[in-house]
Design a protein around this motif. Structure first.
Motif, short mmCIF file in Angstrom:
data_model
loop_
_atom_site.label_atom_id
_atom_site.label_comp_id
_atom_site.label_asym_id
_atom_site.label_seq_id
_atom_site.Cartn_x
_atom_site.Cartn_y
_atom_site.Cartn_z
N GLY A 1 28.57 1.90 60.23
CA GLY A 1 29.20 2.47 59.14
C GLY A 1 29.72 1.66 58.31
O GLY A 1 30.54 2.06 57.43
N GLY A 2 28.55 0.72 57.88
CA GLY A 2 28.98 -0.39 56.83
C GLY A 2 28.99 -1.80 57.48
O GLY A 2 29.23 -2.16 58.30
N ALA A 3 28.67 -2.45 56.30
CA ALA A 3 28.29 -4.10 56.78
C ALA A 3 29.63 -4.53 57.15
O ALA A 3 29.71 -5.53 58.05
N ASP A 4 30.66 -4.17 56.56
CA ASP A 4 31.98 -4.75 56.84
C ASP A 4 32.56 -4.35 58.32
O ASP A 4 33.09 -5.30 58.95
N ARG A 5 32.08 -3.41 58.54
CA ARG A 5 32.63 -2.61 59.72
C ARG A 5 31.58 -3.42 60.96
O ARG A 5 32.08 -3.88 61.95
N ALA A 6 30.41 -3.47 60.49
CA ALA A 6 29.56 -4.16 61.56
C ALA A 6 29.99 -5.50 61.77
O ALA A 6 30.11 -6.09 63.10
N ALA A 7 30.40 -6.35 60.74
CA ALA A 7 31.02 -7.77 61.04
C ALA A 7 32.15 -7.84 61.89
O ALA A 7 32.21 -8.71 62.83
N THR A 8 33.09 -6.92 61.74
CA THR A 8 34.12 -6.57 62.56
C THR A 8 33.96 -6.48 63.97
O THR A 8 34.51 -7.12 64.75
N VAL A 9 32.81 -5.44 64.24
CA VAL A 9 32.51 -5.25 65.35
C VAL A 9 31.73 -6.58 66.09
O VAL A 9 32.12 -6.81 67.32
N LEU A 10 30.74 -6.98 65.41
CA LEU A 10 30.29 -8.31 65.79
C LEU A 10 31.32 -9.28 66.40
O LEU A 10 31.18 -10.13 67.31
N THR A 11 32.23 -9.67 65.29
CA THR A 11 33.26 -10.65 65.58
C THR A 11 34.10 -10.44 66.94
O THR A 11 34.38 -11.27 67.70
N ALA B 1 27.81 -3.20 71.80
CA ALA B 1 28.02 -1.59 71.96
C ALA B 1 29.37 -1.41 72.56
O ALA B 1 30.01 -0.35 72.04
N LEU B 2 30.06 -2.29 73.35
CA LEU B 2 31.38 -1.99 73.72
C LEU B 2 32.54 -2.35 72.93
O LEU B 2 33.46 -1.62 72.94
N ALA B 3 32.09 -3.05 71.96
CA ALA B 3 33.08 -3.40 70.83
C ALA B 3 33.08 -2.48 69.81
O ALA B 3 34.27 -2.45 69.08
N ALA B 4 32.11 -1.61 69.63
CA ALA B 4 32.38 -0.45 68.82
C ALA B 4 33.10 0.50 68.79
O ALA B 4 33.77 0.93 69.89
N PRO B 5 34.21 0.77 67.91
CA PRO B 5 35.29 1.73 67.95
C PRO B 5 34.96 2.96 68.34
O PRO B 5 35.75 4.07 68.96
N VAL B 6 33.80 3.68 68.03
CA VAL B 6 33.25 5.00 68.35
C VAL B 6 31.95 4.90 69.01
O VAL B 6 31.22 3.91 68.63
N PRO B 7 31.47 5.77 69.81
CA PRO B 7 30.39 5.69 70.57
C PRO B 7 29.17 5.89 69.36
O PRO B 7 29.16 6.60 68.44
N SER B 8 27.98 5.06 69.67
CA SER B 8 26.90 4.63 68.83
C SER B 8 25.98 6.00 69.04
O SER B 8 26.00 6.52 70.13
N ARG B 9 25.01 6.19 68.19
CA ARG B 9 24.17 7.17 68.54
C ARG B 9 23.08 6.72 69.52
O ARG B 9 22.55 5.84 69.39
N ALA B 10 22.84 7.80 70.41
CA ALA B 10 21.62 7.30 71.34
C ALA B 10 20.35 7.06 71.04
O ALA B 10 19.92 7.86 70.08
N ALA B 11 19.71 6.33 71.30
CA ALA B 11 18.42 5.97 70.94
C ALA B 11 17.48 5.14 72.11
O ALA B 11 17.96 3.95 72.23
N GLU B 12 16.64 5.57 72.54
CA GLU B 12 15.91 4.88 73.50
C GLU B 12 14.20 4.79 73.01
O GLU B 12 14.02 5.57 72.57
#
Length: 282
Positions: free
Chosen positions: A239-249, A271-282
């Protein structure tokens, strides 16, 4: 009684009798070298109690080698003519079940007894999806050996930092530890492919403690733009580069790293650090 292994003359005679010509659409390249079949069966390290699932048995070359080495063989063949002829070729042994089915759609309910090993000469065009589908669908699988295009084999066994490390590498690592088990020359196939093949052996392992669908969504996003940093590559997913950076950190991963540097455990942490479930993709 199981029939003898098939050589080049037997393969061509059987194909002619059945009116079968190998097709690129189904990725058919039939093994006609008994020594290669013996090598594959030996490398598979089967226990006499193993129940094998074989995908794409074709004319039956590998099937004939597997039958004496396993308690039972489930042969999954999408071609109706080949599926209909396999039991006859093998001499109708009691430990063979032929499934006329698409391996990408087959479910665990089809197999009795449940498979413990996957051993197959996989069609080049569906090799990775078939392996991942069966590992997801068959929880009883413990180990396996597959023959695939050499380039695909290299990708499946690659580790972080390798130039060919990518989505297949990470997703296989979710289920199993994998290693190369040798190279197979084009000359043992009919028709002769224009590439070498490789053997990949794997042993099932416990996956990371994270929802698989969420982890695979992160993996797909990270490698969709593999030249970009994770901060940029995961922007759409997070949901945005800044949010991705927060999750990664939060996951303990450098936002400036690239997907090719991460282990499957690190993808699980993201995946566990993300605040909301990510979209399933396999």
């Amino acid at each position: 009684m199981v029939a003898d292994l098939l050589g080049p003359a037997e393969i061509r005679a059987l194909a002619a009798r059945l009116g079968v010509a190998p097709t690129k659409r189904l990725g058919q390249n039939f093994v006609h070298d008994p020594n290669t079949v013996r090598r594959i069966v030996t490398a598979a390290a089967l226990d006499p109690a193993d129940v094998v699932v074989e995908v794409g048995p074709g004319l039956g070359s590998l099937t004939l080698g597997l039958l004496p080495a396993a308690r039972h063989v489930h042969a999954v063949e999408i071609d109706p003519v080949l599926a209909g002829a396999l039991a006859d070729t093998a001499g109708h042994p009691a430990n063979l079940t032929v499934h006329h089915a698409d391996a990408l759609r087959i479910t665990a309910a089809a197999f009795d007894p449940p498979p413990t090993a996957l051993v197959a000469n996989l069609p080049y065009n569906v090799a990775v999806p078939v392996v991942l589908h069966l590992l997801a669908e068959l929880p009883t699988l413990r180990h396996g050996l597959v023959m695939v295009q050499k380039e695909v084999a290299d990708r499946l066994v690659a580790g972080p930092g390798s130039k060919v490390y990518g989505v297949p590498s990470v997703k296989l690592a979710w289920y199993a530890s994998a290693r190369t088990a040798g190279r197979v020359p084009p000359s043992v196939f009919w028709p002769v492919p224009n590439v070498d093949s490789g053997l990949v052996a794997f042993t099932k392992r416990e996956p990371p403690a994270a929802p698989r669908e969420r982890v695979f969504a992160v993996v797909d996003a990270a490698f969709a733009q593999r030249r970009k940093t994770l901060r940029a590559a995961l922007a759409g997913w997070a949901g945005g580069a800044d949010r991705a950076a927060t999750v990664l950190t939060a996951a303990g991963v450098d936002p400036g790293a690239r997907g090719e540097a991460l282990t499957v455990e690190e993808f699980a942490a993201i995946a566990l650090a993300a605040p909301v479930p990510s979209r399933a993709a396999e």
